[in-house]
Write a protein that holds these residues in place. Structure first.
Motif: not given
Length: 416
Positions: A331-335, A340-350
């Motif tokens: 939300x804050x980063x306007x993603x 953005x949603x399709x690969x969002x989990x990469x930001x807390x995993x890979x």
């Protein structure tokens, strides 16, 4: 261990996975849904994902909010003052109790890898010693990296450099820094060069609290990136926060990004903390106070998200849920686009695993450790949108956490 009917990220078909001797031994695409046999885990179409990684947290300060005083202004610098009041109360038993309770929260929410900062602006180094001891005790259940973090300055705090070397001799995994908190620009720049020198000397990683301020003239990131580039250390170096980047003008950032890409350093943003601590000197318009997560990601620069704090002098909320942090960050980063949603989990995993430099032993691949979590969704988008609990966490083929999906009873009036 055998898991059937599992969905994997970015793949449409169901899969069967097998773990032998703690390692993924087979990953097979299914042609149809299977019925579970004895001892098998039926993922029931849920998303099987690599474990969450907490890349930036302060376990030594966790669960201390209000002790002895609350941060009434909510600012970064009052938080440092309140922590200075709490530090004399630290002892091994106090730290162990709070850290174990916080790790339990993280494990319940799918985290299996943690990088924690330990304040070494303390002649006793009790926080660092305790965290290193817990790291070694818990290594079979969770992986912890300890950062020697000079909260009150590496070169400005009395004997700060000596304390850093002592911390590295004790066994800290990562060299930390805080250049914007040093007394002068010159000391801040020198601290970045010193951090890289120490990392080379002791063969350690680097993670710097860098430019965590709204000041557009705070530009220690370029020094850190340049030193990492010149010493061919970029993949082992991380810049945390870099919130001043949100105040840099685009002309400077276009030059800076050229250096950042060449340096190959990593970035960590802590959205819930930064949106709360930064922009405090603004009336309106008020800055978001985050680094340029969206732009870094689009440029192919590795960036991930962390919680930073759980109920401490800087942030009096927090519950160990990285999915909450991801939700805030998007939300804050306007993603908020579907891509953005399709690969969002990469930001807390890979991406986080790459930041911790553990990617060689991380991920859902044959031959890698049998570590995974089961999420209540079918893909990144549904997991982020629904924000449901982590259902299962397995490490080296052993279950370390499990819960049943939430059950909801529908009121009769809805059926009508």
């Amino acid at each position: 261990m055998k898991i059937i009917n599992a969905r994997l990220r970015q793949k449409a078909a169901l899969h069967t996975l097998e773990i032998d001797n703690g390692v993924f031994s087979a990953i097979t695409e299914q042609s149809a849904e299977l019925s579970a046999g004895n001892g098998q885990i039926d993922a029931a179409g849920k998303l099987l994902c690599a474990p969450f990684v907490e890349p930036h947290i302060h376990l030594d300060a966790a669960l201390t909010a209000g002790e002895p005083n609350w941060n009434q202004s909510g600012t970064l610098f009052e938080g440092i003052e309140r922590w200075s009041e709490r530090k004399p109360m630290l002892n091994e038993a106090d730290i162990r109790r709070r850290v174990l309770k916080t790790i339990e929260l993280l494990v319940q929410n799918g985290v299996q890898h943690i990088r924690t900062h330990a304040d070494i602006s303390d002649p006793t180094l009790v926080g660092l010693k305790t965290l290193c001891s817990l790291r070694d005790e818990l290594k079979d259940r969770i992986e912890i990296q300890v950062v020697a973090f000079p909260q009150e300055g590496l070169l400005s705090y009395p004997n700060g450099l000596t304390l850093m070397e002592q911390a590295l001799e004790i066994g800290a995994d990562v060299v930390g820094g805080i250049p914007h908190f040093e007394y002068t620009r010159e000391l801040g720049e020198q601290s970045m060069k010193t951090v890289i020198e120490l990392a080379r000397k002791y063969d350690r990683l680097v993670d710097v609290h860098c430019d965590e301020i709204d000041d557009p003239n705070s530009r220690f990131l370029e020094v850190l990136a340049c030193e990492a580039l010149f010493n061919d250390m970029g993949e082992r170096v991380t810049a945390s926060h870099t919130t001043a980047m949100g105040s840099y003008d685009n002309a400077y950032c276009s030059k800076l990004f050229r250096l950042l890409k060449r340096s190959a350093i990593n970035f960590i943003s802590c959205p819930t903390e930064s949106i709360h601590l930064q922009g405090r000197f603004d009336s309106y318009p008020k800055r978001r106070g985050l680094t340029r997560v969206k732009e870094l990601n689009a440029a192919g620069i590795n960036v991930c998200l962390g919680q930073d704090s759980i109920f401490d002098p800087w942030y009096s909320l927090g519950n160990g849920k990285l999915l909450r942090t991801l939700d805030f960050g998007l939300h804050i980063c306007q993603m908020m686009g579907y891509r953005d949603f399709q690969s969002a989990l990469s930001l807390i995993t890979d991406n986080s695993a790459r930041t911790l430099n553990i990617q060689a032993r991380y991920g859902i691949e044959v031959g890698k450790p049998g570590n995974f979590i089961l999420l209540d969704g079918e893909d990144d988008y549904s997991v982020v949108r629904n924000q449901r609990d982590v259902l299962l966490s397995v490490r080296d083929g052993v279950r370390i956490m499990q819960r049943e999906p939430a059950r909801v009873t529908t009121p009769n009036w809805i059926d009508r």
